[in-house]
Design an enzyme around this catalytic site. Structure first.
Site, mmCIF file in Angstrom:
data_model
loop_
_atom_site.group_PDB
_atom_site.id
_atom_site.type_symbol
_atom_site.label_atom_id
_atom_site.label_comp_id
_atom_site.label_asym_id
_atom_site.label_seq_id
_atom_site.Cartn_x
_atom_site.Cartn_y
_atom_site.Cartn_z
ATOM 1 N N ASP A 99 0.865 -1.180 0.000
ATOM 2 C CA ASP A 99 0.000 0.000 0.000
ATOM 3 C C ASP A 99 0.904 1.234 0.000
ATOM 4 O OD1 ASP A 99 1.000 0.156 2.540
ATOM 5 O OD2 ASP A 99 -0.887 -0.240 3.552
ATOM 6 N N ASP A 109 -8.164 -7.321 0.457
ATOM 7 C CA ASP A 109 -7.252 -7.618 1.562
ATOM 8 C C ASP A 109 -7.983 -7.284 2.841
ATOM 9 O OD1 ASP A 109 -6.775 -4.541 1.226
ATOM 10 O OD2 ASP A 109 -5.893 -5.064 3.154
ATOM 11 N N CYS A 168 -7.377 -28.205 6.147
ATOM 12 C CA CYS A 168 -6.208 -27.435 6.589
ATOM 13 C C CYS A 168 -5.365 -28.261 7.567
ATOM 14 C CB CYS A 168 -6.622 -26.105 7.212
ATOM 15 S SG CYS A 168 -7.108 -26.183 8.943
ATOM 16 N N CYS A 225 -6.941 -28.566 11.126
ATOM 17 C CA CYS A 225 -8.087 -29.479 11.247
ATOM 18 C C CYS A 225 -7.679 -30.935 11.024
ATOM 19 C CB CYS A 225 -9.201 -29.066 10.291
ATOM 20 S SG CYS A 225 -10.077 -27.588 10.871
ATOM 21 N N CYS A 246 -12.656 -30.083 6.975
ATOM 22 C CA CYS A 246 -11.703 -29.059 6.517
ATOM 23 C C CYS A 246 -10.349 -29.719 6.291
ATOM 24 C CB CYS A 246 -11.594 -27.946 7.554
ATOM 25 S SG CYS A 246 -10.292 -26.749 7.186
ATOM 26 N N HIS A 256 -5.811 -22.071 10.040
ATOM 27 C CA HIS A 256 -7.198 -22.421 9.711
ATOM 28 C C HIS A 256 -7.942 -21.244 9.076
ATOM 29 C CE1 HIS A 256 -11.157 -24.168 9.773
ATOM 30 N NE2 HIS A 256 -11.574 -22.990 10.220
#
Lengths: 404, 404
Positions: B93, B266, B306, B309, B304, B335
């Site tokens: 930014d 974002d 991930c 998980c 899930c 997660h």
């Protein structure tokens, strides 16, 4: 599989041994360093990362897990291995050490120890039977007898009384155990008194444990004194069982204890120092916040194969540390634990190749000549090299090279 | 390779687009969510972990890096990609937003903005030319024009004056850029006023940027108001260039903005919430510290994929969180970011398969029926579903199912 310890090789000229320890969750090689996972996690790391850097066994603290989240809860959830996703060898301490060190209101009796939780002030009592019960609920592969960590300094009379209490508790631990898939280690106390240590070793040996720890060390005595006690105690322990020096220490402390025949170690030094920005290198300590690293594009230790050194510069690590980023703690911990575990691997290799004594000397020389060392701070490599090992009566002062 | 944006597919019934953005450090697919790496690190994670969970582009904050460790230092060390070990697309930014939000003593003039560092009180000035210079030193693939984030609420006159300043600064940014391997995006301001947003879009379009962001949103206005501005602004932007809605938002905010034709997002929500123990699931929010999870052996979200998980229970995550362990922040962040990135993947898939509108409706219904939701806390899925999209004038109250 039942617990057993194989000695693969005994060093000819020192007490060092190369071994392999079989547990219900697999094998670890000795001499071994156990990373400390106080609350059911080695701070900042995943089990996969620990394995990747060569960790075969880790340690967790009964006292902390008993208070939070509770040993019964962990048992219901399938035991500590499953709870923390570490399916490899695991050791829990008895909780005694933390009871003594984290609490001011401790009441010790023949029965056990009463204390207030450091978390919420709630009252608790841990007896030898309770220490075993908690550790059986947690389900580690190696569990420890409840002992009293004899304070330092202590008179001969105090140390003797304390040692007798530890013996009494050890016997009760042995008698109350129910699980056969866990190894139970006894802990040798006796303060700094060789006669008491000897009596303690003999009495514990008579009780028949799966391994023996030396406790009550690294509690304020000098390193020379500590090594002296180790060197006089370790050789008395049963030859064919593992020997564990609790809470020790710097890499050179460990190397020196290995020379005396110690097989297992644990210490918060690599992990705690990492979080404080103190990094281990073969050349000595590196304090990452130092301004000299602000533009330093090199890794912590050139040639180091750890994840951190492969991908990040000192400049970036300094930035993360000053910015108080979580990644700083991760990357620093990865490096320091990798350093320790790699150090243990080199020790084992040196024993296998019958060059341990020379290897330790070389290590020491490297650590002492490190120019990065800041003379104002303690050396992580530990104190002076034992004269006996160095092979001369008056070795050059340890830090001469860097203090010119 | 020069920056360019390909539109792979346009949704027939909404403004949504499926795209591919080519940068000097590779490709990212849109609609895209950029994890926020404020100080040159996405808090708690490594770049490898980000890639593993599907991150293709991340964002870092110019203001923070300018103050510490300094953009010139990062340039000397090979640029931000190399410094932080992220060799993929990267956006910075302009620093303007943080100058305004982190400082109380800000002085804005036609020339630029003067402020004092939130770290040490030192005085600094950022002009449009300086913002470009800093971002060129950092070397991100996409850099942003300096803008004034119009405060909310603002009168038409105030918003107009602020918008004119942003236009002036945008032109100076465009004129001062030197690097051709970076894309430069302009930022549309104009407060909540459609006529000002329109004028701003037209003026920026005339200047010729590589992409266009919508700024000055999510600054205190209602979600409906925010979506209203987006829905009236996005369609005015050049069709063939990427559109970026800054600082937004919850998963449903994002889905709704995608329907209006936004390509990039974002937000700190997934990472910051993770560190506060607030976890995203398809069924709504899960507050991990809740006592109901103390003995819960299931993962955050069954099914899930991930890392968290796959290996850890809610009970363990609750323990880590209450024990303030670093691993809690890591696992929770893994997660939540996985959830967001997976959500974006599902959006892209739905556009590709021409079923985006239905997919968004289904998502919304899932989020609203979540029994775990605590009616006392705001719903991370965002506010009520837009009536237009839901296709009826009086949709059932959002949380009716869980509040019976």
């Amino acid at each position: 599989m039942a617990f057993h310890f194989e000695i693969l090789k005994k060093d000819e000229t020192t007490g060092a041994r190369l071994g392999r320890c079989h547990t219900a969750h697999g094998v670890f090689h000795t001499p071994a360093f156990m990373a400390v996972g106080t609350q059911g996690t080695v701070k900042a790391l995943t089990p996969e990362e620990l394995r990747e850097m060569g960790a075969e066994i880790i340690l967790s603290n009964t006292y902390h897990l008993y208070l939070r989240p509770g040993h019964e809860r962990i048992r219901r959830l399938g035991g500590l291995h499953r709870f923390m996703h570490w399916e490899y060898p695991l050791l829990t301490d008895s909780g005694g050490f933390q009871v003594f060190s984290l609490n001011s209101l401790v009441k010790i009796s023949e029965e056990g120890v009463q204390f207030q939780s450091h978390l919420d002030g709630s009252r608790h009592e841990i007896t030898p039977e309770k220490a075993v019960e908690i550790q059986e609920a947690l389900g580690a592969d190696i569990i420890m007898c409840l002992d009293e960590c004899t304070p330092y300094p202590a008179s001969h009379e105090e140390a003797e009384r304390s040692m007798e209490l530890t013996l009494n508790w050890s016997e009760r631990c042995r008698d109350s155990r129910r699980r056969e898939d866990q190894a139970l280690f006894g802990i040798v106390q006796g303060g700094m008194y060789p006669d008491l240590r000897k009596r303690c070793v003999e009495a514990l040996g008579g009780m028949g444990f799966d391994g023996y720890a030396m406790g009550g060390l690294s509690v304020g005595e000098s390193k020379e004194r500590m090594l002296e006690v180790v060197s006089r105690t370790a050789p008395l322990l049963p030859l064919d069982q593992p020997r564990y020096l609790m809470g020790v220490g710097t890499p050179l402390d460990i190397a020196r204890a290995v020379l005396q025949g110690v097989d297992m170690f644990d210490c918060v030094l690599p992990t705690r120092n990492a979080r404080n920005g103190m990094l281990f290198t073969k050349g000595g300590r590196l304090v990452i916040k130092n301004a000299r690293y602000a533009d330093d594009d090199s890794p912590i230790e050139p040639g180091c194969s750890c994840y951190t050194c492969r991908h990040y510069s000192r400049a970036y690590l300094r930035h993360l540390y000053l910015a108080e980023e979580i990644l700083a703690m991760r990357l620093n911990t990865v490096h320091n634990l990798h350093f320790y575990l790699n150090f243990m691997g080199e020790i084992r290799q040196a024993i296998a190749e019958e060059r341990l004594k020379d290897w330790v000397k070389t290590c020491y020389a490297q650590g002492a000549s490190e120019e990065e060392n800041d003379p104002g701070e303690p050396d992580p490599w530990g104190s002076s090299f034992p004269q006996k090992l160095a092979g001369k009566r008056n070795p050059a002062p340890v830090r001469a090279a860097s203090m010119k």
